[in-house]
Design an enzyme around this catalytic site. Structure first.
Site, PDB file in Angstrom:
ATOM      1  N   ASP A 326       0.853  -1.181   0.000  1.00  0.00           N
ATOM      2  CA  ASP A 326       0.000   0.000   0.000  1.00  0.00           C
ATOM      3  C   ASP A 326       0.897   1.242   0.000  1.00  0.00           C
ATOM      4  O   ASP A 326       2.094   1.159   0.249  1.00  0.00           O
ATOM      5  CB  ASP A 326      -0.954  -0.020   1.207  1.00  0.00           C
ATOM      6  CG  ASP A 326      -2.207   0.794   0.931  1.00  0.00           C
ATOM      7  OD1 ASP A 326      -2.182   1.645   0.029  1.00  0.00           O
ATOM      8  OD2 ASP A 326      -3.223   0.592   1.623  1.00  0.00           O
ATOM      9  N   GLU A 521     -10.067   7.541   3.643  1.00  0.00           N
ATOM     10  CA  GLU A 521      -9.088   7.140   4.655  1.00  0.00           C
ATOM     11  C   GLU A 521      -8.809   8.242   5.649  1.00  0.00           C
ATOM     12  O   GLU A 521      -8.643   9.392   5.264  1.00  0.00           O
ATOM     13  CB  GLU A 521      -7.752   6.872   3.969  1.00  0.00           C
ATOM     14  CG  GLU A 521      -7.721   5.737   3.036  1.00  0.00           C
ATOM     15  CD  GLU A 521      -6.405   5.768   2.271  1.00  0.00           C
ATOM     16  OE1 GLU A 521      -5.398   5.330   2.822  1.00  0.00           O
ATOM     17  OE2 GLU A 521      -6.403   6.228   1.125  1.00  0.00           O
TER      18      GLU A 521
HETATM   19  C1  BGC Z   1      -5.125   2.898   0.218  1.00  0.00           C
HETATM   20  C2  BGC Z   1      -5.385   1.826  -0.793  1.00  0.00           C
HETATM   21  C3  BGC Z   1      -5.249   2.362  -2.180  1.00  0.00           C
HETATM   22  C4  BGC Z   1      -3.919   3.022  -2.366  1.00  0.00           C
HETATM   23  C5  BGC Z   1      -3.737   3.657  -3.713  1.00  0.00           C
HETATM   24  C6  BGC Z   1      -3.869   3.657  -0.066  1.00  0.00           C
HETATM   25  O1  BGC Z   1      -3.719   4.767   0.758  1.00  0.00           O
HETATM   26  O2  BGC Z   1      -5.051   2.340   1.503  1.00  0.00           O
HETATM   27  O3  BGC Z   1      -6.649   1.261  -0.576  1.00  0.00           O
HETATM   28  O4  BGC Z   1      -5.433   1.336  -3.100  1.00  0.00           O
HETATM   29  O5  BGC Z   1      -3.720   4.018  -1.391  1.00  0.00           O
HETATM   30  O6  BGC Z   1      -4.473   4.808  -3.839  1.00  0.00           O
HETATM   31  C1  BGC Z   2      -4.104   7.743  -1.096  1.00  0.00           C
HETATM   32  C2  BGC Z   2      -3.867   8.192  -2.482  1.00  0.00           C
HETATM   33  C3  BGC Z   2      -3.944   9.685  -2.421  1.00  0.00           C
HETATM   34  C4  BGC Z   2      -2.860  10.201  -1.505  1.00  0.00           C
HETATM   35  C5  BGC Z   2      -2.911  11.683  -1.336  1.00  0.00           C
HETATM   36  C6  BGC Z   2      -2.927   8.179  -0.265  1.00  0.00           C
HETATM   37  O1  BGC Z   2      -2.936   7.658   1.013  1.00  0.00           O
HETATM   38  O2  BGC Z   2      -4.342   6.407  -1.062  1.00  0.00           O
HETATM   39  O3  BGC Z   2      -4.705   7.612  -3.399  1.00  0.00           O
HETATM   40  O4  BGC Z   2      -3.867  10.268  -3.663  1.00  0.00           O
HETATM   41  O5  BGC Z   2      -2.849   9.570  -0.256  1.00  0.00           O
HETATM   42  O6  BGC Z   2      -1.764  12.157  -0.722  1.00  0.00           O
END
Ligand code: BGC
Ligand code: BGC
Length: 822
Positions: A326, A521
């Site tokens: 991740d 998130e």
């Molecule tokens: C998330 C994932 C996601 C990845 C790519 C991460 O922060 O936990 O679910 O697939 O970012 O965006």
């Molecule tokens: C997410 C990404 C997002 C990024 C932004 C990550 O944790 O999963 O998809 O674009 O944070 O900084």
């Protein structure tokens, strides 16, 4: 102990004792290393191995340089890598993160820009590689409820709603549509399905999970993989399909206290039975990839857990695809950084997601292989797995029948599936007989979600957190109001949209659409399950309508069940609509009757998450001791089978001030637990804000320095800073500053201040908004892990300033670091 804590503990005993009891850390036998892989389910998978592919992969491996092999193991984000950089750094993969724009630079783009981006990267990757062989890229994206990054895509309900629909065959059709819409825009790989089994509804990713019930997750896992990839078996995946990624392995839904990326403190048996429920099915369906989770299991980060990644997943469960990490998840292993982490590869991660850290990680990993820290055999295993997936996906062959094709994104067929899914996901919690909306009715449609594609689609839509999504960005969809209007008119009635709930002629019924604002998130994590703690705006609207004698139908948009007893009491009917996606017409399909007044479609949704009786029932899960929900897992009324709901207690059972972590001042009020204070030498009065009467504080500085402070909370804003979130201040300069104006936050050991004078220069007398990256505070020496005062503004007077609103937002494109190095 914080003042609120005592109250919390006291009310806990009254209300939430069983739920809370589960919060206490318990000593657990087993973990972080599994006791015995043989306890874990073996899959009935025939595996992904076929002799022809293995031979092809073996021949490639023999010709690859070390740099090429390491490159395969690293994925960069298109926001941080240019196509030409692939010449020097032969990475195996790219992703488009939630906030990462295509090469056109606009994060909110349509199919053409995404296709052009995929092709630009691919073209460089496919150039002959000096001294090695040519290996195609694999391009991944969070297509988690449809291909949700692209304007014009059909946005399906988030998984929580699909759990309520509980129709595995429908899941497969959604997967098929998502595959087509993803392939049509260029990517080869969807980062889904999420197989989390969320156990604490305070977790902001609860909606990404299908259910708290492992049985529902198990019944969907294989279907979604089959939908995305096609039927399992050896050989090629059908053209136009995409690779799936079962995520996040393992234990994401058990994160302690519902805090994202935390520790999952459960026994090995619970890890297998609850959190592991979906994986065997996903593997049997041929899932080509599995994504490692950010969480730890009993203190050890999953990205470094060899016993689970290697012994269980690849060994016992027979997973033959590759494990992707991740977003910088490897960097969280003790001793690792985002740019240096041999431990993750040695534990069994095959490809690290290194969005902005790919270059450093590439270089350090090459070194670690050369000096033997990472064994060559491990590299060959990882690369073999990645090439196997690429071969199975057909990436070595040029044909891409759907890419760039018109009419795939937002097709009528896909829209029909989304509409069916959203209609099936609606759960009727209460109906005093006001539903279905009768033929010929005069309907008032109101509430912040009534005409808002942004609210009905939620997070992971066009941007990471899903904010700032206006209706104009959804050419292939309709709002809930638009759908209601069509249906009501077809039945001989009329529907009016009223943003504030006011009306001139008495309606027969009001449909009020309200709920949570979009989040994803971390930003979606909450501390209690109370809906709108402290500021019961929606309730005010419901009561106003009731008092005016209008029967009220509530349509509640949310990413989790929330304590809504007051809102349910104030409603004649209450529908949990989750995050239904772009087909708002689905709501009317079920709520609005036909010209004869008969229902056109009955409710089919059943709760896939238990609905709480108090705001403190965080870990309310069927089968757990003391289970005492308001509405149990599986609850859902129908027209055929009604059921009255008696008046509910309006005691939240928890201290509401615990709920607020991100709004520090709004509409003239400083919501608990925060407090607005100024040096006594500053004169202060209440004035009108830009939108609200008496909604602002006007401050006049004396000669000499003085400070405004909004304190309270005890916040950890470090992850928000990493996620590019900002502090937003709405203000008006009434008298230009004569000296320096500094912004800071207070609480941690390191204090620092930003020179923010530039924000207060220029025009006086007009309202404006500044969005200041939280990371600027860090860069200027503030410790964001323990913030006791999120806004500290010091000015050497004289200075005149009015403040209307202070809160945390996600809007990286409009945010700045004032005065300082970016
Ligand atoms: C998330 C994932 C996601 C990845 C790519 C991460 O922060 O936990 O679910 O697939 O970012 O965006
Ligand atoms: C997410 C990404 C997002 C990024 C932004 C990550 O944790 O999963 O998809 O674009 O944070 O900084």
């Amino acid at each position: 102990m914080r003042p609120g804590m005592k109250l919390l503990l006291a009310t806990t005993i009254l209300w939430a004792a069983p739920a809370f009891a589960q919060q206490a850390p318990t000593a657990l036998s087993g973990g972080p290393t599994v006791a015995d892989p043989a306890k874990w389910p073996r899959t009935a998978s025939e595996g992904l191995i076929d002799a022809a592919t293995e031979k092809f992969v073996g021949e490639l491996l023999a010709k690859m340089t070390l740099e090429q092999k390491v490159g395969q193991m690293i994925q960069g984000d298109i926001g941080s890598i240019k196509p030409e950089e692939l010449r020097k750094y032969p990475l195996g993969s790219i992703l488009a993160g939630g906030n990462s724009p295509p090469l056109s630079g606009n994060d909110r783009s349509g199919q053409a820009d995404w296709v052009a981006t995929a092709r630009a990267f691919r073209a460089v990757a496919m150039e002959p590689h000096p001294g090695g062989v040519t290996i195609p890229l694999i391009f991944g994206v969070d297509a988690v409820h449809g291909n949700n990054n692209v304007i014009g895509a059909v946005i399906f309900p988030h998984n929580i709603g699909l759990g309520a629909a509980n129709d595995p065959a429908l899941i497969r059709r959604i997967g098929e549509a998502t595959a087509a819409e993803t392939a049509a825009a260029g990517p080869d790989w969807a980062f889904g399905p999420t197989l989390a089994v969320p156990q604490d509804d305070r977790w902001g990713r609860s909606y990404e999970g299908y259910s708290e019930d492992p049985a529902i997750v198990r019944s969907f896992a294989g279907e979604m993989v089959r939908g995305l990839q096609g039927e399992p078996g050896t050989g090629r995946i059908q053209k136009g399909k995409v690779a799936a990624s079962a995520k996040h392995f393992l234990g994401d839904g058990g994160t302690f206290n519902g805090v994202d990326q935390g520790d999952t403190r459960v026994s090995e048996d619970e890890l297998i039975a609850i959190h592991g429920a979906g994986y065997p099915k996903a593997i049997e369906a041929g899932a080509l990839t599995v994504m490692a989770s950010y969480n730890s299991w009993n203190g050890a980060k999953m990205h470094g857990n060899k016993s689970l990644l290697t012994d269980v997943l690849k060994g016992r469960m027979g997973f033959d695809g590759f494990v992707v990490g991740d977003w910088n998840g490897h960097g969280q292993i003790p001793g690792c950084t985002p740019t240096d982490c041999a431990a993750t590869f040695n534990a069994g991660l095959d490809m690290a997601m290194a969005p902005d850290s790919w270059k450093g990680l590439f270089e350090s990993t090459v070194r670690h292989v050369k000096d033997g820290t990472i064994p060559m055999a491990r590299v060959d295993d990882a690369v073999r797995r990645i090439l196997r997936v690429k071969a199975r996906l057909g990436l070595f062959e040029p044909a891409r029948p759907l890419e760039g094709k018109a009419g795939v994104l937002g097709s009528p067929e896909h829209r029909a599936i989304a509409r069916e899914a959203a209609a099936k996901s609606l759960v009727l919690l209460k109906n005093n007989g006001v539903l279905p909306v009768k033929a010929g009715a005069k309907v008032l449609v109101t509430g912040p979600g009534a005409d808002s594609m942004g609210m009905q689609t939620g997070g992971w839509t066009l941007s990471w957190q899903g904010d700032g999504n206006g209706n104009e960005l959804f050419p292939n969809g309709e709002t809930i109001f638009a759908g209601v209007k069509k249906a009501v008119e077809a039945a001989g009635g009329s529907a009016t949209l009223s943003p504030d709930g006011n009306f001139t002629s008495q309606p027969d019924v009001a449909i009020v659409v309200f709920g949570e604002q979009p989040y994803a998130e971390m930003r979606g994590d909450v501390r209690t399950l109370e809906f709108q703690p402290g500021d019961k705006q929606a309730l005010g609207l419901l009561k106003r309508l009731k008092n005016a004698g209008v029967p009220v139908v509530s349509v509640f948009l949310s990413g989790r069940p929330l304590w809504t007893n007051p809102e349910i009491n104030a409603s004649d009917a209450f529908v949990a609509a989750w995050l239904p996606g772009s087909e708002g017409g689905s709501v009317a399909d079920v709520l609005v009757g036909d010209a004869q007044g008969k229902p056109r479609t009955d409710f089919k949704g059943r709760l896939s998450f238990s609905w709480p009786k108090t705001a403190g029932q965080f870990t309310l899960n069927k089968g757990k001791p003391g289970y005492d929900p308001l509405f149990a897992l599986g609850y859902g009324l129908t027209y055929a089978r009604g059921g009255a709901v008696p008046a509910l207690s309006e005691e939240a059972g928890i201290d509401p001030s615990l709920g607020n972590t991100s709004t520090y001042f709004a509409k003239g009020v400083t919501p608990a637990p925060f407090a607005f204070a100024t040096d006594s030498r500053i004169t202060r009065k209440t004035v009108d804000g830009p939108q609200t009467q008496e909604g602002a504080q006007q401050l006049v500085w004396p000669t000499g320095p003085a400070t405004l402070r909004i304190g309270g909370g005890d916040l950890d804003l470090s992850r928000e800073a990493n996620g590019d979130l900002s502090l937003q201040i709405s203000y008006r300069v009434d008298r230009a500053p004569t000296g320096k104006v500094q912004l800071s936050m207070e609480g941690g050991a390191n204090k620092g201040a930003i020179d923010a004078t530039s924000l207060f220069k220029g025009q006086t007398g007009t309202w404006r908004t500044a969005k200041i990256f939280l990371k600027c505070y860090q860069q200027n020496g503030v410790d964001l892990t323990k913030v006791g005062a999120p806004l500290v503004l010091q000015a050497s007077g004289p200075f005149g300033l009015s403040i209307a609103d202070v809160r945390i937002v996600s809007d990286p494109n409009a945010s700045i670091c004032p005065g300082a190095k970016p």
